[in-house]
Design a protein around this motif. Structure first.
Motif, PDB file in Angstrom:
ATOM      1  N   GLN A   1       0.818  -1.217   0.000  1.00 25.98           N
ATOM      2  CA  GLN A   1       0.000   0.000   0.000  1.00 25.98           C
ATOM      3  C   GLN A   1       0.852   1.267   0.000  1.00 25.98           C
ATOM      4  N   THR A   2       2.115   1.128  -0.363  1.00 24.48           N
ATOM      5  CA  THR A   2       3.009   2.287  -0.401  1.00 24.48           C
ATOM      6  C   THR A   2       2.531   3.304  -1.431  1.00 24.48           C
ATOM      7  N   THR A   3       2.637   4.578  -1.064  1.00 27.58           N
ATOM      8  CA  THR A   3       2.205   5.672  -1.933  1.00 27.58           C
ATOM      9  C   THR A   3       3.375   6.612  -2.206  1.00 27.58           C
TER      10      THR A   3
ATOM     11  N   GLN B   1       4.595  10.364  -4.022  1.00 28.80           N
ATOM     12  CA  GLN B   1       4.084  11.670  -4.460  1.00 28.80           C
ATOM     13  C   GLN B   1       5.249  12.552  -4.878  1.00 28.80           C
TER      14      GLN B   1
ATOM     15  N   GLY C   1       3.136   5.052   3.588  1.00 28.72           N
ATOM     16  CA  GLY C   1       2.210   3.941   3.434  1.00 28.72           C
ATOM     17  C   GLY C   1       2.702   2.557   3.765  1.00 28.72           C
TER      18      GLY C   1
ATOM     19  N   THR D   1      -2.539   4.446 -15.117  1.00 30.26           N
ATOM     20  CA  THR D   1      -3.430   3.528 -14.399  1.00 30.26           C
ATOM     21  C   THR D   1      -4.412   2.819 -15.326  1.00 30.26           C
TER      22      THR D   1
ATOM     23  N   SER E   1      -1.201  -1.937  -5.366  1.00 36.40           N
ATOM     24  CA  SER E   1      -2.242  -1.147  -6.020  1.00 36.40           C
ATOM     25  C   SER E   1      -1.958   0.344  -6.016  1.00 36.40           C
ATOM     26  N   ASN E   2      -1.438   0.894  -4.912  1.00 35.99           N
ATOM     27  CA  ASN E   2      -1.189   2.333  -4.852  1.00 35.99           C
ATOM     28  C   ASN E   2      -0.077   2.779  -5.784  1.00 35.99           C
TER      29      ASN E   2
ATOM     30  N   GLU F   1       0.397   1.211  -8.702  1.00 32.60           N
ATOM     31  CA  GLU F   1      -0.002   0.759 -10.037  1.00 32.60           C
ATOM     32  C   GLU F   1       1.020  -0.220 -10.601  1.00 32.60           C
TER      33      GLU F   1
END
Length: 612
Positions: free
Chosen positions: A290-292, A294, A305, A523, A558-559, A561
């Motif tokens: 779930q790492t995000t 930015q 995340g 995505t 998922s985060n 992609e």
């Protein structure tokens, strides 16, 4: 450090080495342009440990990375004046020797810098005194315990590093620790994280993983290499700015080459992690799924995340042992039908040498490998280059008897006059035999190992380190959330494009296993990528690499992609045991990027603006 609150404090850590042999200029770049709190170096891999073990057998004072000392020596005054602390696993299998050698140089320089050494990873005495040979098998292959080991080391974690820093160390030198520990240790020291701060420990471990391979997170080994090629001569080494809550920013020194983007950082996050939902480390079990990421500014990426679970109750142990010998011959062959000629010549050499071996009472080779480089040999049946007019034939063999490989070396050159035309350029002359070093991995209870740290001074005494024993790890199958394509693919609306048009990818090894991280460029492309890259399709595409033990597993992030692909038992033993040109799977992702992926033509054109 300024006397700011822990909430506001930022710890800047730069990594100056990704492997033993990396450029010595990185430390200079980071010390003079990084505004660092910590400078870390990563030197070790399984192959490196075996090489250092061999060096120590010949010279008891060897067994560590002398590059580390040579690199630090001219920078010690600046490190002292700037208050930079240093952590490195340069100690290899002789960490104390490395620490004492550096402490001697510091003393001669008239500087006051305290060096600490972390020990406890070398398990040779423990293994030799225990009944392991009858009770332990390799955790990946199930093979029995080897008779004679060249090295045997546990992957220690961050606590000993943190406690050495707590005790006043300015420079901490370790033997075998997990690569991320040289970053997590300083963060635990600075922020006083406890062994139950699982999410923070996971974020700190991810920070270490992101920079442990140096410029691989700042544009090196990047799929879109053309975006960074102008900066190759002065690549910026990575810096992370870490905060008390575990979040961190990835960046690099100003006015250096390279790129820090969500894509460059994503490629490194997926590099060699296996199951991102359960990345096992001695201090914490990490979940990176779930790492995000930015992009918060030019060359600045915020990473959040990662979450964590209690640490496992066992250390992973990697041992190396000699399993016979290997010999590798390479020569060029040119002209029409070069690839076919090369294959025939290599097979004929093997046939000839086998006849001679039998005649002289030797057994057959234990393994052989023929690769006609230039004909896309690593691509197997996916090659498109069979008509090339210039190739390099790489012929590798292994045998239990070094003398048998001496006979192989003597018979290579005769092909130039006895076989196909165009043979020239025997690379390196007649090949010589070298030990075939294999990896043996297993788990050992933490209670059997007692890590220590020692401040190197006249009255140095080892200090015991408190280690949380952890919990038993319960294995669970990979979770996969099936995505549905927005429409049914049909011939009229579908085009097939190479994966590189839709995604980025990076690959690497864990022993005999290969890990391939795939990141969608958009995505909207991800459902098509996931639909095409099934385990069955991946296995079919790489059938030239697989063994009868191979398995393909996919994981989702998922985060980001992204998907992560793990292919087991596919590198011919991996490392120095393998006879293949790509023994570490570094070019496997490049193969996958050529795989045709069906996608909606109109969608692709709308997203990219490229007419197909």
């Amino acid at each position: 450090m300024s006397a700011e609150s822990s909430k506001e404090k930022t710890v800047r850590i730069g990594c100056a080495s990704a492997f033993w042999g990396d450029t010595g200029a990185a430390a200079h770049q980071l010390v003079h342009g990084g505004q660092l709190d910590y400078l870390v170096f990563d030197y070790l891999a399984e192959m490196t440990m075996s090489i250092m073990a061999g060096a120590k057998m010949k010279n008891p004072d060897a067994g560590f990375a002398p590059d580390f000392i040579a690199t630090l020596k001219p920078l010690l005054n600046d490190i002292k004046s700037q208050g930079i602390k240093v952590c490195s696993n340069a100690g290899g299998i002789n960490a104390r020797g490395c620490a004492e050698a550096l402490a001697h140089i510091i003393k001669e320089s008239g500087l006051e810098l305290t060096v600490a050494v972390v020990e406890g990873d070398d398990l040779s005495q423990i293994i030799n005194s225990g009944d392991y040979k009858n009770n332990v098998v390799d955790m990946f292959s199930g093979e029995p315990f080897p008779e004679r080991l060249a090295s045997v080391n546990a992957y220690l974690g961050a606590p000993a590093i943190a406690e050495a820093l707590d005790a006043g160390a300015d420079i901490v030198i370790t033997g075998r620790v997990v690569d991320s520990a040289v970053v997590l240790g300083p963060l635990v020291h600075e922020f006083k994280w406890s062994c139950q701060d699982y999410d923070k420990l996971a974020q700190g471990s991810l920070a270490g993983h992101v920079i442990e391979c140096g410029t691989q997170t700042t544009g090196g080994n990047f799929t879109d290499w053309h975006l960074v090629k102008d900066g190759y001569a002065n690549m910026g080494f990575p810096i992370i700015e870490c905060h008390e809550d575990g979040s961190f920013v990835v960046t690099k020194p100003p006015e250096t080459g390279g790129l820090v983007s969500c894509h460059t950082v994503s490629e490194q996050i997926l590099y060699e992690i296996g199951n991102p939902q359960a990345y096992l480390l001695p201090d914490v079990i990490c979940n990176f799924s779930q790492t995000t990421l930015q992009q918060i500014d030019n060359n600045r990426v915020l990473v959040t995340g990662a979450t964590g679970r209690p640490a496992p109750d066992k250390y992973k142990v990697s041992a190396t042992y000699i399993d016979g010998y290997r010999s590798i011959a390479s020569f060029m062959i040119g002209g029409i039908d070069a690839a076919e000629k090369g294959q025939v010549v290599a097979e004929s050499i093997l046939k000839r040498v086998r006849y001679l071996l039998s005649a002289r009472g030797f057994s057959d080779f234990s393994d052989t490998a023929i690769e006609v480089l230039g004909s896309e040999a690593t691509y197997g049946a996916n090659t498109t280059a069979l008509s090339t007019r210039e190739v390099v034939v790489k012929l590798a063999v292994s045998h239990s008897d070094r003398k048998a490989l001496g006979l192989f070396g003597l018979e290579i050159a005769q092909a130039a006059t006895a076989m196909a035309p165009g043979i020239t350029g025997l690379v390196g002359g007649r090949p010589k035999a070298s030990p075939r070093i294999c990896l043996f991995s297993f788990l050992l209870d933490k209670t059997a190992i007692a890590p220590t740290f020692t401040l190197i001074n006249d009255n140095a005494k080892p200090q015991s380190v408190s280690i949380h024993n952890g919990e038993s790890v319960q294995s669970s199958p990979a979770q996969w959330v099936k995505k549905i394509l927005p429409e049914k693919l049909d011939a009229a609306s579908t085009i097939k494009l190479p994966l590189i048009k839709l995604a980025l990818a990076r690959s690497g090894d864990k022993g005999d296993n290969c890990n391939i991280g795939v990141i969608a460029r958009n995505t909207l492309f991800l459902p098509y990528i996931e639909t095409a890259l099934t385990p069955e399709n991946i296995a079919a595409y790489f059938r030239h690499m697989l063994s009868d033990k191979s398995e393909v597993t996919r994981y989702q992030l998922s985060n980001m992609e992204s998907i992560n692909i793990l292919i087991t038992h596919c590198l011919g033993g991996g490392g120095m045991a393998s006879l293949r040109i790509d023994a570490q799977g570094k070019a496997v992702a490049q193969q996958l990027l050529s795989m045709p992926i069906p996608i909606n033509k109109k969608l692709y054109e709308q997203v990219t603006g490229e007419a197909q």
